[in-house]
Design a protein around this motif. Sequence first.
Motif, mmCIF file in Angstrom:
data_model
loop_
_atom_site.group_PDB
_atom_site.id
_atom_site.type_symbol
_atom_site.label_atom_id
_atom_site.label_comp_id
_atom_site.label_asym_id
_atom_site.label_seq_id
_atom_site.Cartn_x
_atom_site.Cartn_y
_atom_site.Cartn_z
ATOM 1 N N UNK A 76 2.193 7.700 -6.734
ATOM 2 C CA UNK A 76 1.819 6.468 -6.031
ATOM 3 C C UNK A 76 3.071 5.707 -5.633
ATOM 4 N N UNK A 77 3.329 5.651 -4.328
ATOM 5 C CA UNK A 77 4.509 4.959 -3.834
ATOM 6 C C UNK A 77 4.376 4.682 -2.355
ATOM 7 N N UNK A 78 5.489 4.673 -1.652
ATOM 8 C CA UNK A 78 5.506 4.464 -0.202
ATOM 9 C C UNK A 78 6.766 5.152 0.323
ATOM 10 N N UNK A 79 6.660 5.831 1.466
ATOM 11 C CA UNK A 79 7.857 6.465 2.031
ATOM 12 C C UNK A 79 8.768 5.422 2.663
ATOM 13 N N UNK A 80 8.274 4.693 3.652
ATOM 14 C CA UNK A 80 9.067 3.625 4.281
ATOM 15 C C UNK A 80 8.637 2.302 3.652
ATOM 16 N N UNK A 81 9.513 1.738 2.838
ATOM 17 C CA UNK A 81 9.161 0.545 2.057
ATOM 18 C C UNK A 81 10.357 -0.394 2.034
ATOM 19 N N UNK A 82 10.396 -1.292 2.998
ATOM 20 C CA UNK A 82 11.476 -2.269 3.081
ATOM 21 C C UNK A 82 10.856 -3.617 3.417
ATOM 22 N N UNK A 83 10.490 -4.354 2.384
ATOM 23 C CA UNK A 83 9.759 -5.606 2.601
ATOM 24 C C UNK A 83 10.608 -6.654 3.315
ATOM 25 N N UNK A 84 11.921 -6.529 3.250
ATOM 26 C CA UNK A 84 12.779 -7.477 3.964
ATOM 27 C C UNK A 84 12.666 -7.300 5.480
ATOM 28 N N UNK A 85 12.249 -6.103 5.903
ATOM 29 C CA UNK A 85 12.117 -5.849 7.327
ATOM 30 C C UNK A 85 10.657 -5.865 7.782
ATOM 31 N N UNK A 86 9.758 -6.211 6.871
ATOM 32 C CA UNK A 86 8.343 -6.276 7.244
ATOM 33 C C UNK A 86 8.127 -7.411 8.245
ATOM 34 N N UNK B 80 18.536 4.533 4.756
ATOM 35 C CA UNK B 80 18.823 3.301 4.016
ATOM 36 C C UNK B 80 17.839 2.200 4.392
ATOM 37 N N UNK B 81 17.407 2.168 5.634
ATOM 38 C CA UNK B 81 16.408 1.186 6.059
ATOM 39 C C UNK B 81 15.050 1.500 5.454
ATOM 40 N N UNK B 82 14.699 2.773 5.448
ATOM 41 C CA UNK B 82 13.384 3.184 4.953
ATOM 42 C C UNK B 82 13.287 3.075 3.442
ATOM 43 N N UNK C 223 -0.537 5.916 8.831
ATOM 44 C CA UNK C 223 -0.609 4.702 9.637
ATOM 45 C C UNK C 223 0.512 3.779 9.164
ATOM 46 N N UNK C 224 0.638 2.625 9.815
ATOM 47 C CA UNK C 224 1.688 1.670 9.456
ATOM 48 C C UNK C 224 1.123 0.262 9.467
ATOM 49 N N UNK C 225 1.696 -0.578 8.627
ATOM 50 C CA UNK C 225 1.321 -1.983 8.572
ATOM 51 C C UNK C 225 2.596 -2.812 8.686
ATOM 52 N N UNK C 226 2.458 -4.039 9.185
ATOM 53 C CA UNK C 226 3.579 -4.977 9.255
ATOM 54 C C UNK C 226 4.778 -4.384 10.011
ATOM 55 N N UNK C 227 4.510 -3.531 10.977
ATOM 56 C CA UNK C 227 5.556 -2.988 11.820
ATOM 57 C C UNK C 227 6.218 -1.730 11.312
ATOM 58 N N UNK C 228 6.364 -1.626 9.967
ATOM 59 C CA UNK C 228 7.110 -0.477 9.443
ATOM 60 C C UNK C 228 6.706 -0.015 8.044
ATOM 61 N N UNK C 229 5.752 -0.667 7.403
ATOM 62 C CA UNK C 229 5.318 -0.250 6.072
ATOM 63 C C UNK C 229 4.428 0.994 6.216
ATOM 64 N N UNK C 230 4.881 2.102 5.674
ATOM 65 C CA UNK C 230 4.218 3.385 5.908
ATOM 66 C C UNK C 230 3.049 3.622 4.964
ATOM 67 N N UNK C 231 1.980 4.140 5.529
ATOM 68 C CA UNK C 231 0.831 4.618 4.750
ATOM 69 C C UNK C 231 0.717 6.125 4.897
ATOM 70 N N UNK C 232 1.845 6.796 4.907
ATOM 71 C CA UNK C 232 1.854 8.255 4.978
ATOM 72 C C UNK C 232 1.390 8.817 3.640
ATOM 73 N N UNK C 233 0.399 9.684 3.679
ATOM 74 C CA UNK C 233 -0.137 10.314 2.478
ATOM 75 C C UNK C 233 -0.087 11.831 2.624
ATOM 76 N N UNK C 234 0.238 12.489 1.535
ATOM 77 C CA UNK C 234 0.393 13.940 1.550
ATOM 78 C C UNK C 234 -0.490 14.602 0.504
ATOM 79 N N UNK C 235 -0.941 15.791 0.851
ATOM 80 C CA UNK C 235 -1.585 16.683 -0.106
ATOM 81 C C UNK C 235 -0.693 17.909 -0.256
ATOM 82 N N UNK C 236 -0.349 18.242 -1.492
ATOM 83 C CA UNK C 236 0.526 19.389 -1.739
ATOM 84 C C UNK C 236 -0.252 20.501 -2.450
#
Length: 255
Positions: free
Chosen positions: A160-170, A211-213, A242-255
Amino acid sequence: MLPSLFLAHGSPMLAIENTEYTQFLQSLGKQIQPKAIVIFTAHWESDVMTISSVDGEYDTIYDFYGFPDELYQIKYRAKGSPELASRIQQLMSDQGIKTQTNDQRGLDHGSWTLLHRMYPEANIPVVQISVHPFLSPEVQFKIGEALRGLGNEDILIIGSGVTVHNLRRANFNATSIESWAVEFDDWLIDKVESKDYESLFNYRSIAPYAVDAVPRPEHFVPFFIALGSADENHEAKVIYRSYDFGNLSYLCYQF
């Protein structure tokens, strides 16, 4: 055999909002019915991998502030599994991974917001595990590898996490997706599909906008753990994006 999953937990509001993403989580929970869940959460950091061994019902931790009162009324009443926790500890010990257990800590929002949507009845035992964000991606992968095979026993492993997670750039007023966030995820998808693990492990120096992501790695390391826990012959596939707030990633993977 169950796959391993990497799921984005994004905003705590996913616990109460009705969105395309929450509908996806509900559907995913109906498709995958495990006998137990092991979840690595970005919101529990420790220098030693810590495995929850709660005997009974977890407390619900509200590790956020400034949200609607409705969110603080949710109680996710899942139970722990000391037996599974002990087994996981042994599996990690067999691979030289130092661990400890904790029989008091509740489920943080990196865990319960997702599980509340996927399994609202909270009738599946849960073992929550911390992350050490500053171990290398290779070591994170090996942590997952130690649990490889649990999917054969209908035990679901979730990072449980986020790939692109930079709240300062949200950008909370965003109406479009920022290209740099998409480019990072595109690179990630390409390397996963080609099983180019060497590049993945060195993402910090070679991935575009790394570094941004990923300004801090705690939300990204569950991705490597979930990837490592998958069967060697797994077919990795994107199951949601999908994305929220311009850049917050909701990328989900099944392995």
